[in-house]
Write an enzyme that holds these catalytic residues in place. Sequence first.
Site, PDB file in Angstrom:
ATOM      1  N   ILE A  40      23.128 -31.697   0.699  1.00 17.99           N
ATOM      2  CA  ILE A  40      21.709 -32.088   0.675  1.00 17.99           C
ATOM      3  C   ILE A  40      21.475 -33.459   0.043  1.00 17.99           C
ATOM      4  CG2 ILE A  40      20.856 -29.721   0.744  1.00 17.99           C
ATOM      5  CD1 ILE A  40      20.234 -30.027  -2.283  1.00 17.99           C
ATOM      6  N   ASN A  97      36.191 -30.774  -7.067  1.00 17.37           N
ATOM      7  CA  ASN A  97      36.103 -30.934  -8.519  1.00 17.37           C
ATOM      8  C   ASN A  97      36.379 -29.609  -9.211  1.00 17.37           C
ATOM      9  OD1 ASN A  97      35.226 -33.703  -8.458  1.00 17.37           O
ATOM     10  ND2 ASN A  97      33.241 -32.963  -7.798  1.00 17.37           N
ATOM     11  N   HIS A 110      34.065 -25.535  -3.954  1.00 15.00           N
ATOM     12  CA  HIS A 110      33.585 -26.221  -2.770  1.00 15.00           C
ATOM     13  C   HIS A 110      34.383 -27.491  -2.570  1.00 15.00           C
ATOM     14  CE1 HIS A 110      31.123 -27.565  -6.170  1.00 15.00           C
ATOM     15  NE2 HIS A 110      30.884 -28.697  -5.514  1.00 15.00           N
ATOM     16  N   HIS A 112      34.304 -31.156  -0.721  1.00 12.79           N
ATOM     17  CA  HIS A 112      33.480 -32.177  -0.085  1.00 12.79           C
ATOM     18  C   HIS A 112      34.339 -32.860   0.974  1.00 12.79           C
ATOM     19  CE1 HIS A 112      30.397 -32.395  -3.403  1.00 12.79           C
ATOM     20  NE2 HIS A 112      31.420 -31.920  -4.095  1.00 12.79           N
TER      21      HIS A 112
END
Length: 125
Positions: A40, A97, A110, A112
Amino acid sequence: MPIDATQPYDDQNIFAKILRGEIPATRLYEDAYAIAFPDIAPQAPTHILVIPKGAYVSWDDLSARGSDAEIAGFVRAVGKVARDAGLVAPGYRLLANTGLDSHQEVPHLHVHIFAGRPLGPLLAR
């Protein structure tokens, strides 16, 4: 605010809510092990997040507690998302991360996927 990746999984995090359908997300990909959706607040022209469906805080957590099927399924999902988005050429960057020093902000693993421009040796702050 960065999180401590050694803490127990918090099932009220934003990605857990997306997985449960409590928060909408444009699902670009979904299978038994992962979902992918646009970030987002993109940091590159293409910025996709891929999250496992299992309750894992970080890469370390998945690699220590995940089943072989979950680990393989998640890694394969990340690759498929990048291929399906046409990112293999000219290239893309993966970033996952873990913990405070990396500034992990959501306590759910997660990855990226960044692409769409030359990214340089490191991402800009």
